[in-house]
Design a protein around this motif. Structure first.
Motif, PDB file in Angstrom:
ATOM      1  N   ILE A 205       0.838  -1.208   0.000  1.00 33.55           N
ATOM      2  CA  ILE A 205       0.000   0.000   0.000  1.00 33.55           C
ATOM      3  C   ILE A 205       0.870   1.254   0.000  1.00 33.55           C
ATOM      4  O   ILE A 205       0.623   2.203  -0.756  1.00 33.55           O
ATOM      5  CB  ILE A 205      -0.937   0.004   1.218  1.00 33.55           C
ATOM      6  CG1 ILE A 205      -1.952  -1.129   1.100  1.00 33.55           C
ATOM      7  CG2 ILE A 205      -1.651   1.355   1.355  1.00 33.55           C
ATOM      8  CD1 ILE A 205      -2.754  -1.372   2.359  1.00 33.55           C
ATOM      9  N   ASP A 206       1.894   1.239   0.835  1.00 34.54           N
ATOM     10  CA  ASP A 206       2.776   2.402   0.930  1.00 34.54           C
ATOM     11  C   ASP A 206       3.502   2.659  -0.389  1.00 34.54           C
ATOM     12  O   ASP A 206       3.750   3.807  -0.758  1.00 34.54           O
ATOM     13  CB  ASP A 206       3.791   2.170   2.058  1.00 34.54           C
ATOM     14  CG  ASP A 206       4.608   3.416   2.361  1.00 34.54           C
ATOM     15  OD1 ASP A 206       4.009   4.439   2.735  1.00 34.54           O
ATOM     16  OD2 ASP A 206       5.845   3.363   2.216  1.00 34.54           O
ATOM     17  N   ARG A 207       3.795   1.597  -1.097  1.00 38.39           N
ATOM     18  CA  ARG A 207       4.541   1.729  -2.359  1.00 38.39           C
ATOM     19  C   ARG A 207       3.675   2.280  -3.487  1.00 38.39           C
ATOM     20  O   ARG A 207       4.144   3.059  -4.317  1.00 38.39           O
ATOM     21  CB  ARG A 207       5.103   0.365  -2.761  1.00 38.39           C
ATOM     22  CG  ARG A 207       5.932   0.403  -4.037  1.00 38.39           C
ATOM     23  CD  ARG A 207       6.571  -0.939  -4.318  1.00 38.39           C
ATOM     24  NE  ARG A 207       7.401  -0.897  -5.521  1.00 38.39           N
ATOM     25  CZ  ARG A 207       8.081  -1.933  -6.000  1.00 38.39           C
ATOM     26  NH1 ARG A 207       8.043  -3.090  -5.365  1.00 38.39           N
ATOM     27  NH2 ARG A 207       8.792  -1.807  -7.092  1.00 38.39           N
ATOM     28  N   TYR A 208       2.394   1.884  -3.525  1.00 34.38           N
ATOM     29  CA  TYR A 208       1.559   2.231  -4.683  1.00 34.38           C
ATOM     30  C   TYR A 208       0.433   3.223  -4.383  1.00 34.38           C
ATOM     31  O   TYR A 208      -0.350   3.550  -5.277  1.00 34.38           O
ATOM     32  CB  TYR A 208       0.965   0.947  -5.281  1.00 34.38           C
ATOM     33  CG  TYR A 208       2.013   0.056  -5.888  1.00 34.38           C
ATOM     34  CD1 TYR A 208       2.701   0.434  -7.042  1.00 34.38           C
ATOM     35  CD2 TYR A 208       2.352  -1.154  -5.293  1.00 34.38           C
ATOM     36  CE1 TYR A 208       3.682  -0.381  -7.588  1.00 34.38           C
ATOM     37  CE2 TYR A 208       3.335  -1.971  -5.828  1.00 34.38           C
ATOM     38  CZ  TYR A 208       3.995  -1.588  -6.974  1.00 34.38           C
ATOM     39  OH  TYR A 208       4.972  -2.391  -7.510  1.00 34.38           O
ATOM     40  N   LYS A 209       0.345   3.729  -3.157  1.00 26.69           N
ATOM     41  CA  LYS A 209      -0.720   4.679  -2.840  1.00 26.69           C
ATOM     42  C   LYS A 209      -0.594   5.957  -3.669  1.00 26.69           C
ATOM     43  O   LYS A 209      -1.606   6.545  -4.082  1.00 26.69           O
ATOM     44  CB  LYS A 209      -0.712   5.008  -1.348  1.00 26.69           C
ATOM     45  CG  LYS A 209       0.567   5.686  -0.867  1.00 26.69           C
ATOM     46  CD  LYS A 209       0.559   5.894   0.640  1.00 26.69           C
ATOM     47  CE  LYS A 209       1.827   6.589   1.117  1.00 26.69           C
ATOM     48  NZ  LYS A 209       1.859   6.722   2.597  1.00 26.69           N
ATOM     49  N   GLY A 210       0.640   6.384  -3.937  1.00 25.61           N
ATOM     50  CA  GLY A 210       0.848   7.588  -4.734  1.00 25.61           C
ATOM     51  C   GLY A 210       0.338   7.420  -6.149  1.00 25.61           C
ATOM     52  O   GLY A 210      -0.301   8.332  -6.714  1.00 25.61           O
ATOM     53  N   VAL A 211       0.591   6.242  -6.750  1.00 24.76           N
ATOM     54  CA  VAL A 211       0.127   5.971  -8.111  1.00 24.76           C
ATOM     55  C   VAL A 211      -1.398   5.944  -8.139  1.00 24.76           C
ATOM     56  O   VAL A 211      -2.032   6.481  -9.054  1.00 24.76           O
ATOM     57  CB  VAL A 211       0.691   4.622  -8.609  1.00 24.76           C
ATOM     58  CG1 VAL A 211       0.158   4.294 -10.004  1.00 24.76           C
ATOM     59  CG2 VAL A 211       2.212   4.651  -8.631  1.00 24.76           C
ATOM     60  N   ALA A 212      -2.000   5.314  -7.120  1.00 30.05           N
ATOM     61  CA  ALA A 212      -3.458   5.215  -7.063  1.00 30.05           C
ATOM     62  C   ALA A 212      -4.100   6.600  -6.911  1.00 30.05           C
ATOM     63  O   ALA A 212      -5.125   6.884  -7.541  1.00 30.05           O
ATOM     64  CB  ALA A 212      -3.868   4.312  -5.899  1.00 30.05           C
ATOM     65  N   LYS A 213      -3.506   7.446  -6.105  1.00 31.13           N
ATOM     66  CA  LYS A 213      -4.044   8.802  -5.910  1.00 31.13           C
ATOM     67  C   LYS A 213      -3.897   9.628  -7.196  1.00 31.13           C
ATOM     68  O   LYS A 213      -4.814  10.373  -7.580  1.00 31.13           O
ATOM     69  CB  LYS A 213      -3.322   9.479  -4.750  1.00 31.13           C
ATOM     70  CG  LYS A 213      -3.669   8.897  -3.395  1.00 31.13           C
ATOM     71  CD  LYS A 213      -2.716   9.359  -2.305  1.00 31.13           C
ATOM     72  CE  LYS A 213      -2.777  10.850  -2.090  1.00 31.13           C
ATOM     73  NZ  LYS A 213      -1.901  11.257  -0.960  1.00 31.13           N
ATOM     74  N   GLU A 214      -2.771   9.488  -7.851  1.00 34.22           N
ATOM     75  CA  GLU A 214      -2.552  10.221  -9.106  1.00 34.22           C
ATOM     76  C   GLU A 214      -3.551   9.783 -10.165  1.00 34.22           C
ATOM     77  O   GLU A 214      -4.111  10.601 -10.903  1.00 34.22           O
ATOM     78  CB  GLU A 214      -1.123   9.983  -9.589  1.00 34.22           C
ATOM     79  CG  GLU A 214      -0.771  10.740 -10.861  1.00 34.22           C
ATOM     80  CD  GLU A 214       0.658  10.478 -11.327  1.00 34.22           C
ATOM     81  OE1 GLU A 214       0.988  10.836 -12.470  1.00 34.22           O
ATOM     82  OE2 GLU A 214       1.437   9.903 -10.530  1.00 34.22           O
ATOM     83  N   ASN A 215      -3.800   8.468 -10.247  1.00 36.36           N
ATOM     84  CA  ASN A 215      -4.768   7.964 -11.210  1.00 36.36           C
ATOM     85  C   ASN A 215      -6.188   8.401 -10.871  1.00 36.36           C
ATOM     86  O   ASN A 215      -7.025   8.578 -11.763  1.00 36.36           O
ATOM     87  CB  ASN A 215      -4.702   6.433 -11.270  1.00 36.36           C
ATOM     88  CG  ASN A 215      -3.471   5.941 -12.017  1.00 36.36           C
ATOM     89  OD1 ASN A 215      -2.736   6.739 -12.593  1.00 36.36           O
ATOM     90  ND2 ASN A 215      -3.236   4.645 -11.994  1.00 36.36           N
TER      91      ASN A 215
END
Length: 299
Positions: free
Chosen positions: A93-103
């Motif tokens: 979650i910590d690794r991909y939360k930024g990508v998910a928020k950007e998307n």
């Protein structure tokens, strides 16, 4: 003659005495010669058997000890039949939360839905497709795909799945997949913070065949408080979700299991340490047949 002899003897005695006195009174010990051996002994290294050889060696041993005693782990089971720990899920979650928020900003898909689906579909990044093809959502090739692919047996033998150079490509393709297909258009009429409606809408639109897919997805979102990332994008205050006891498959004390290809009552009895007769009794089964996607009670 006697007088001369006496004088000769006297001269010899005096000469002898003079020689002895010169040795005793004039000779002094050389301090350099006396101290040299002592100095050499002091300068030699002193070896102590219990003394560490170097700081680096101690650090290496300490690091090894830490890695070998990481403590007990709580095992979770994803739909891809891989087992991961809670710590691994949190790291994912910590690794991909930024990508998910950007998307979410670009596509309007809640970050909680994106992260929840990714965890569920990829086993928090440990499933075969995510490891071998950076495909974290199990998206198949379909006719329009012209990029690299990989063959993997899912619902059918050797199905074609998309392959990406980087996991972020999979996340972006997931967003495009939902925004570009008319059957998912109704999802974008829902509130961006209504993850429960999105989870049910995905199932209704045919995204997954698993009848428990919405419950699993909602359970993940609430368990790991994924909706807080929706609130961050929307600029809203976040109220933590109060977890209630639900029947979700993605939990340490899972009581239900979704049948996948290759499962038999015998293999499940071994997997969950329960007799075949008990499995049949718990699930009101009259025979030994199982169907793909069937949810059965195993504990």
């Amino acid at each position: 003659m006697i007088k001369k002899l006496f004088l000769l003897i006297l001269m010899i005695v005096v000469a002898s005495c003079s020689s002895n006195q010169s040795v005793v009174r004039t000779s002094k010990p050389d301090p350099r010669k006396a101290s040299a051996p002592v100095a050499q002994r002091v300068k030699k290294p002193i070896y102590r058997p219990n003394q560490p050889k170097s700081t680096e060696t101690v650090a290496q041993k300490s690091s090894t000890a830490t890695s070998n005693n990481s403590g007990s782990t709580v095992v979770l089971e994803a739909t891809t039949r891989v087992k991961v720990t809670t710590e691994m899920v949190l790291a994912y979650i910590d690794r991909y939360k930024g990508v998910a928020k950007e998307n979410m900003v670009k596509s309007g898909i809640p970050a909680s839905i994106t992260l929840g689906q990714a965890i569920l579909e990829s086993g928090a990044g440990t499933g075969p497709l995510s490891m071998q093809a950076n495909n974290h959502f199990g998206i198949k090739c379909h006719k329009e795909w012209t990029g690299p692919s990989i063959r993997y047996t899912d619902d059918e033998e050797n199905e074609c799945f998309r392959k990406y150079d980087d996991p972020s490509g999979s996340f972006q393709d997931h967003s495009y997949f939902l925004t570009s297909r008319p059957r998912y258009a109704s999802l974008f009429q829902l509130g961006k913070s209504d993850y429960a409606a999105w989870a049910k809408g995905l199932k209704a639109a045919g995204y997954a065949t698993d009848p428990k897919y919405p419950e699993k997805l909602i359970g993940l979102i609430e368990r790991y408080q994924l909706s807080k990332y929706d609130a961050e994008v929307l600029g809203k205050d976040y109220a933590p979700v109060v977890i209630t006891k639900k029947e979700i498959a993605y939990t340490e004390d899972a009581e239900k299991y979704t049948v996948v290809k290759g499962d038999t009552l015998y293999s499940l009895s071994k997997k969950f340490n329960i007799s075949i007769e008990e499995l049949k009794r718990k699930n009101n089964m009259t025979d030994n047949s199982l169907s793909l996607g069937q949810t059965i009670i195993v504990k």
